[in-house]
Design a protein around this motif. Structure first.
Motif, mmCIF file in Angstrom:
data_model
loop_
_atom_site.group_PDB
_atom_site.id
_atom_site.type_symbol
_atom_site.label_atom_id
_atom_site.label_comp_id
_atom_site.label_asym_id
_atom_site.label_seq_id
_atom_site.Cartn_x
_atom_site.Cartn_y
_atom_site.Cartn_z
ATOM 1 N N THR A 33 -20.306 -6.936 25.001
ATOM 2 C CA THR A 33 -20.549 -8.278 25.492
ATOM 3 C C THR A 33 -21.370 -8.878 24.683
ATOM 4 N N SER A 34 -22.450 -7.998 24.644
ATOM 5 C CA SER A 34 -24.428 -8.430 23.493
ATOM 6 C C SER A 34 -23.853 -8.956 22.676
ATOM 7 N N TYR A 35 -23.043 -7.786 22.450
ATOM 8 C CA TYR A 35 -22.480 -6.937 20.055
ATOM 9 C C TYR A 35 -21.583 -8.633 20.083
ATOM 10 N N TRP A 36 -20.765 -8.964 20.752
ATOM 11 C CA TRP A 36 -20.108 -9.824 20.499
ATOM 12 C C TRP A 36 -20.955 -11.681 20.606
ATOM 13 N N GLU A 37 -21.960 -11.790 21.385
ATOM 14 C CA GLU A 37 -22.529 -12.788 21.041
ATOM 15 C C GLU A 37 -22.984 -13.098 20.156
ATOM 16 N N ARG A 38 -23.702 -11.826 19.690
ATOM 17 C CA ARG A 38 -24.856 -11.612 18.825
ATOM 18 C C ARG A 38 -23.993 -11.442 17.563
ATOM 19 N N LYS A 39 -22.914 -11.177 17.113
ATOM 20 C CA LYS A 39 -21.837 -10.916 15.768
ATOM 21 C C LYS A 39 -22.264 -11.421 14.554
ATOM 22 N N HIS A 40 -22.390 -12.429 14.638
ATOM 23 C CA HIS A 40 -22.826 -13.403 12.891
ATOM 24 C C HIS A 40 -24.575 -12.566 13.075
ATOM 25 N N LEU A 41 -25.481 -12.645 13.978
ATOM 26 C CA LEU A 41 -26.458 -11.918 13.211
ATOM 27 C C LEU A 41 -26.957 -10.982 12.721
ATOM 28 N N ILE A 42 -26.051 -10.215 13.970
ATOM 29 C CA ILE A 42 -26.047 -8.513 13.207
ATOM 30 C C ILE A 42 -26.537 -7.573 11.759
ATOM 31 N N GLU A 43 -27.000 -7.568 10.871
ATOM 32 C CA GLU A 43 -26.887 -6.736 9.837
ATOM 33 C C GLU A 43 -26.574 -5.297 9.911
ATOM 34 N N ALA A 44 -26.180 -4.383 10.199
ATOM 35 C CA ALA A 44 -26.531 -3.038 9.988
ATOM 36 C C ALA A 44 -25.521 -1.822 8.588
ATOM 37 N N ASP A 45 -26.046 -1.128 8.029
ATOM 38 C CA ASP A 45 -25.910 -0.135 7.156
ATOM 39 C C ASP A 45 -24.736 0.401 7.788
ATOM 40 N N SER A 46 -25.121 1.197 9.362
ATOM 41 C CA SER A 46 -24.280 1.372 9.223
ATOM 42 C C SER A 46 -23.804 1.110 11.000
ATOM 43 N N ILE A 47 -22.993 0.751 11.012
ATOM 44 C CA ILE A 47 -22.545 -0.431 12.570
ATOM 45 C C ILE A 47 -22.762 1.052 13.813
ATOM 46 N N ARG A 48 -21.885 2.345 13.829
ATOM 47 C CA ARG A 48 -22.216 3.383 14.501
ATOM 48 C C ARG A 48 -23.759 3.977 15.223
ATOM 49 N N SER A 49 -24.537 3.985 13.948
ATOM 50 C CA SER A 49 -25.687 4.651 14.070
ATOM 51 C C SER A 49 -25.977 3.092 15.201
ATOM 52 N N PHE A 50 -26.520 2.242 14.255
ATOM 53 C CA PHE A 50 -27.027 1.024 15.548
ATOM 54 C C PHE A 50 -26.142 0.460 16.653
ATOM 55 N N LEU A 51 -25.393 0.696 16.826
ATOM 56 C CA LEU A 51 -24.769 0.957 18.295
ATOM 57 C C LEU A 51 -25.464 1.728 19.206
#
Length: 200
Positions: free
Chosen positions: A56-74
């Motif tokens: 839910t939080s990722y969906w709400e902030r998806k435009h702001l999140i920048e990550a080299d590895s989405i797996r590691s970030f999550l």
């Protein structure tokens, strides 16, 4: 030969653009992996809540999140949430469950037995201990939700805020607690009503 894991391509750019199909693939791929991680820290019910909150939080902030590895970030995000949850639970349990809730429990039972001399003798600290021992047999979250609801007279919304879970999960915990205690305290309840009927 062991079955190889299915290769799934996640288009993060489409997820960020709000594409529902891309997000569905994103959820389907990462949900079991995040659940496996969360269950190393907390019980399954709590893990599900924390993982759902991540999506839910990722969906709400998806435009702001920048990550080299989405797996590691999550994974890092979920791990931090699990640790924060456990820290929060320690504070709640130490302060409220052992002090304020214990006092509220005694007050509640004293009020219930106020006009009945026989019950005053039956509902003493030994009986309290029997009830509490039954509650302690419940899973940790069920017991905490039950105490907050019935000992401290809090609403499901208030309990959800304290336990950092959803109101729906609170309802599930309390329902499971009531079903278990109804069976476990059957003989105790029979004794209660026997003394009550004798004193009428």
């Amino acid at each position: 030969m062991p079955e190889r894991e299915q290769v799934v391509t996640i288009d993060i750019d489409k997820v960020k653009q709000g594409d529902p199909n891309a997000f569905r693939d994103f959820f389907t791929y990462f949900y079991p992996k995040l659940m496996s991680l969360a269950c190393r820290f907390v019980d399954e019910y709590t893990a599900n809540d924390l993982v759902q909150d991540i999506f839910t939080s990722y969906w709400e902030r998806k435009h702001l999140i920048e990550a080299d590895s989405i797996r590691s970030f999550l994974y890092k995000w979920l791990q931090n949430n699990c640790l924060n949850y456990l820290k929060h639970q320690i504070v709640v349990e130490e302060y409220e469950a052992r002090v304020r809730l214990a006092e509220a429990r005694v007050s509640y039972w004293e009020d219930m037995a106020d006009s009945n001399d026989v019950l005053k003798q039956v509902i003493d600290k030994d009986l309290f201990q029997m009830i509490e021992e039954a509650v302690e047999k419940l899973p940790h979250k069920c017991a905490q939700a039950f105490r907050l609801c019935y000992y401290n007279d809090l609403s499901h919304k208030e309990i959800a805020a304290i336990m950092n879970i959803s109101s729906r999960t609170v309802e599930g915990h309390i329902r499971r607690a009531i079903l278990f205690l109804r069976a476990d305290l059957h003989n105790l309840l029979m004794l209660y009503f026997m003394f009550y009927s004798i004193n009428q």
